[in-house]
Design a protein around this motif. Sequence first.
Motif, short mmCIF file in Angstrom:
data_model
loop_
_atom_site.label_atom_id
_atom_site.label_comp_id
_atom_site.label_asym_id
_atom_site.label_seq_id
_atom_site.Cartn_x
_atom_site.Cartn_y
_atom_site.Cartn_z
N GLY A 38 40.23 45.88 38.35
CA GLY A 38 39.25 46.46 39.08
C GLY A 38 37.82 46.23 38.94
N PRO A 39 36.98 46.17 39.66
CA PRO A 39 35.42 45.82 39.25
C PRO A 39 35.02 46.63 38.33
CG PRO A 39 35.46 46.61 41.48
CD PRO A 39 37.08 46.43 40.99
N VAL A 51 50.92 45.58 39.49
CA VAL A 51 49.39 45.42 39.29
C VAL A 51 48.74 46.60 40.38
CG1 VAL A 51 47.50 43.82 39.69
CG2 VAL A 51 49.69 43.28 38.64
N HIS A 52 47.97 47.28 39.92
CA HIS A 52 47.07 48.00 40.80
C HIS A 52 45.78 47.89 40.76
CE1 HIS A 52 50.66 50.64 40.58
NE2 HIS A 52 50.70 50.60 39.19
N VAL A 53 45.00 47.92 41.79
CA VAL A 53 43.46 47.66 42.02
C VAL A 53 42.94 48.99 42.09
CG1 VAL A 53 41.85 46.35 43.18
CG2 VAL A 53 44.17 45.46 42.91
N LEU A 54 41.99 49.33 41.30
CA LEU A 54 41.17 50.42 41.31
C LEU A 54 39.96 50.14 41.81
CD1 LEU A 54 41.60 53.48 40.32
CD2 LEU A 54 40.46 52.75 38.14
N HIS A 55 39.37 50.83 42.89
CA HIS A 55 38.07 50.90 43.33
C HIS A 55 37.39 52.01 43.73
CE1 HIS A 55 34.44 49.14 45.52
NE2 HIS A 55 34.87 49.61 46.58
N ALA A 68 47.73 39.80 40.81
CA ALA A 68 46.61 39.41 39.97
C ALA A 68 46.27 38.34 40.07
CB ALA A 68 47.43 39.57 38.49
N LEU A 69 47.10 37.42 40.56
CA LEU A 69 46.50 36.13 40.68
C LEU A 69 45.77 35.93 42.11
CD1 LEU A 69 50.07 34.14 39.98
CD2 LEU A 69 48.08 33.87 38.87
N GLU A 70 46.15 36.70 43.25
CA GLU A 70 45.33 36.61 44.14
C GLU A 70 43.89 37.17 43.87
OE1 GLU A 70 47.54 38.88 47.26
OE2 GLU A 70 46.18 38.44 48.77
N LEU A 71 43.86 37.97 43.10
CA LEU A 71 42.49 38.61 42.72
C LEU A 71 41.58 37.65 42.04
CD1 LEU A 71 43.86 42.17 41.46
CD2 LEU A 71 42.33 41.81 43.15
N GLU A 72 42.32 36.95 41.11
CA GLU A 72 41.82 35.95 40.35
C GLU A 72 41.00 34.95 41.34
OE1 GLU A 72 41.65 36.22 37.11
OE2 GLU A 72 41.30 34.21 36.31
N GLU A 73 41.96 34.58 42.28
CA GLU A 73 41.49 33.59 43.20
C GLU A 73 40.55 34.07 44.34
OE1 GLU A 73 43.99 31.53 46.69
OE2 GLU A 73 45.10 31.81 45.04
N GLY A 82 38.61 37.33 43.98
CA GLY A 82 37.76 38.24 43.73
C GLY A 82 37.94 39.68 44.09
N TYR A 83 37.19 40.32 44.04
CA TYR A 83 37.48 41.89 44.44
C TYR A 83 37.03 42.16 45.95
CZ TYR A 83 39.23 43.00 39.74
OH TYR A 83 39.97 42.95 38.56
N ASP A 84 35.98 41.28 46.34
CA ASP A 84 35.12 41.57 47.51
C ASP A 84 36.10 41.83 48.71
OD1 ASP A 84 33.00 41.44 45.94
OD2 ASP A 84 32.13 39.47 46.67
N TRP A 85 37.22 41.02 48.86
CA TRP A 85 37.84 41.26 49.98
C TRP A 85 38.78 42.74 50.12
CZ3 TRP A 85 43.34 41.73 49.73
CH2 TRP A 85 44.09 41.12 48.45
N LEU A 86 38.91 43.02 49.04
CA LEU A 86 39.43 44.18 48.87
C LEU A 86 38.50 45.43 49.14
CD1 LEU A 86 41.99 44.31 45.74
CD2 LEU A 86 42.44 44.92 48.27
N LYS A 87 37.41 45.19 48.60
CA LYS A 87 36.13 46.18 48.92
C LYS A 87 35.95 46.38 50.52
CE LYS A 87 33.66 45.49 44.81
NZ LYS A 87 32.42 44.98 44.38
N GLN A 88 35.89 45.20 51.20
CA GLN A 88 35.76 45.16 52.58
C GLN A 88 37.07 45.62 53.21
OE1 GLN A 88 35.13 40.75 53.14
NE2 GLN A 88 33.27 41.01 52.13
N GLU A 89 38.11 45.48 52.78
CA GLU A 89 39.30 45.81 53.35
C GLU A 89 39.52 47.25 53.33
OE1 GLU A 89 43.64 45.27 51.98
OE2 GLU A 89 43.01 43.35 53.07
N THR A 90 39.06 48.03 52.10
CA THR A 90 39.11 49.49 52.03
C THR A 90 38.01 50.16 52.88
OG1 THR A 90 37.98 49.03 49.94
CG2 THR A 90 40.33 49.65 49.83
N ALA A 91 37.15 49.44 52.92
CA ALA A 91 35.70 49.96 53.68
C ALA A 91 36.01 50.09 55.08
CB ALA A 91 34.46 49.25 53.58
N VAL A 92 36.95 49.32 55.57
CA VAL A 92 37.41 49.42 56.95
C VAL A 92 38.11 50.70 57.26
CG1 VAL A 92 38.51 48.57 58.94
CG2 VAL A 92 37.54 46.96 57.17
#
Lengths: 250, 497
Positions: free
Chosen positions: A34-35, A216-220, A233-238, A240-250
């Motif tokens: 996580g970021p 793997v867990h992503v904390l935000h 983890a690989l997906e995150l590496e590729e 970043g975290y922004d897409w997840l942030k957006q996804e969870t903001a929705v």
Amino acid sequence: MLKIKDLHASVDDKEILRGINLEVKAGEVHAIMGPNGSGKSTLASVIAGNERFEVTQGSIELSGEDLEEVSPEERAHKGVFLSFQYPVEIPGVSVTNFMKTAINESRKAKGLEDMPAKDMLKLIREKSELLEIDRKFLSRSLNEGFSGGEKKRNEIFQMAMLEPKVAILDETDSGLDIDALRIVASGVNKLKSKDNAVILITHYQRLLEYIVPDFVHVLHNGKIVKSGGKELALELEEKGYDWLKQETAV
Amino acid sequence: MSKFLTHFLFTYYIEYMAYTEEELKKELETKEYEYGFYTDIESDTFPVGLNEEIVIAISKKKEEPEWMTQWRLEAFRIWESMEEPTWANVHYEKPDFQKISYYSAPKSADPNKTLDDVDPDLLEMYRKLGISVDEQKKLQNVAVDIVVDSVSVATTFKKTLAEKGIIFMPISEAIKEHPELVKKYIGSVVPQKDNFYAALNSAVFTDGSFCYIPKGVRCPMELSTYFRINQAGTGQFERTLLIADEDSYVSYLEGCTAPSRDENQLHAAVVELIALDGAEIKYSTVQNWFPGNSEGKGGVFNFVTKRAICEKNAKVSWTQVETGSAVTWKYPSCILKGDNSIGEFYSIAVTNNYQQADTGTKMIHLGKNTKSTIISKGISAGKSQNSYRGLVQINSRADGARNFSQCDSLLMGNECGAHTFPYIEAKNKTAMIEHEATTSKIGEDQIFYCNQRGIDTEKAIALIVNGFSKEVLNKLPMEFAVEAQKLLEISLEGSVG
């Protein structure tokens, strides 16, 4: 083995963990990513029982026992280990003396006698070889004047000595060069068994190439927003975290 | 482990409390003094007050020769003309010197008695102190002189030492038995007029230890003196005189305790060490006088003058572990008179609650190629104030003099203070003087780190404090070091819970 339910925790009235749910079974390796500022290190501290943080809701169970009323040292005796992101210095106390004290305190809590010096020496020899630690290093004052890599290696050496049930490695990869990372990772891999569990807290995928996680867990924002297998983890590496942030903001 | 440990069997209980600084502070304040018992022994105590008659009466009581009486009177007259010093960084209500009794002897003390005849109540007191005199006899390598209130009660091992020509006896006896030695050396290092408390001590000292090591003799055992103030409203003014003749060696230990009392008790000792050419003296002190209760009431005022003179190639090491006393004013010093002489000062001073300590050393370099080392470790907790005050003086003829000083302070909580007052006076261009100082605080993160490894807060503080003090603890004779470590634990974490 470790069951975290709806865990909320705050420091100075600021809520940092906002409902964490996590179950770690024996033999498993979990990675928490996580970021910055997402609450990763707080989670590690709270599991270890750091009283700077106040648990406002939820629970942590170790092997079925609620840890709420359990002091940090008792948690350690029960098998919780935290490899610190920033290990502190204790001048004048050698690594050996510190480990001897730690082991004997745990034994005392279990009603055992102090470990005989002979066994202690044997254990130290065995574990320092495992982590390729020069034994001269063990006479030095704990973490005083240690390089970043030496501090981290020393943390894992302590883990090896204490043989915990649940080991939380908080950013153990930071400050390590590639050789040190390899040594530390191979140490952790050798210590891993079907009876213990490892929680890796990390920013980067790099460590996970050496210690392969089952989950793997992503904390935000104090919550686990996504869980998956090692491919996450690989997906995150590729991406970043922004897409997840957006996804969870929705 | 040595049986010597049993002398100071400190029992303390541990109870876990979660650590926060606030809690730690609270816990420290609840510390109970371990030696706060009072033994009811009939004693022979002088009326309070001080005047020439009292001085003469003390001298008479001790059956002293005329020269000694005159020496005391001279000191008394000097004292009368002096003012109590105020420069130390300590604040206390000045003792009323006319309200103190200057002589108190347990009635049953009789120097001619054998140890087996010692008053059972006294023995009980030693037992509580952890010093069984009976046991002492059997122990190897420690000869003990015990001073309760004002009188030396028993000196063990006298015979064994006598075979080597070593004299170790109460100073009151030495004045009678070895007047030539006492007359020659008493006041030679700390003259009567040296300072207010030294003058007072010179006038009214009632006992203390005397030791003489002959030429070329290595004292085969640690010599030890144990001081205890028992009687209320009395002062203890012991005088120690230790002479190491040419090329001799001695290691000397000194321990102190006092019962808990509401009023302050006065302790003003003088210790003089004489190291003749090539001699070496190691002088170690573990001071555990009653520090006062958690509100700062009671406790011992410890105003002590300790000084050594080092002749050619001689060496003196002062090592002290100071955990007690309400107010401490103490500067064990070395006059490095002879060429190539060496002075060392290793100190751990712990203050808690309302304790105040102003302690340090003076290293006076007179001879050529003289060397001094100062390692001072101050640990402050509660609302205490802990000051290091040290003087390094290099005189004009002291070519090639060297000094190294290190003053470290460790703070616990936010209400205590650590102060360092180093004075350096160099009058010779070839001098090399180094001074290092650090101040640190026991952090919650250090405690949590230890907790996380299974070490409770109590033990964690002990570990941190012992680590901090290690360089000094290492200088103590082994058995004493273990005790000192225990004492540190008691003074600080014995209270955590």
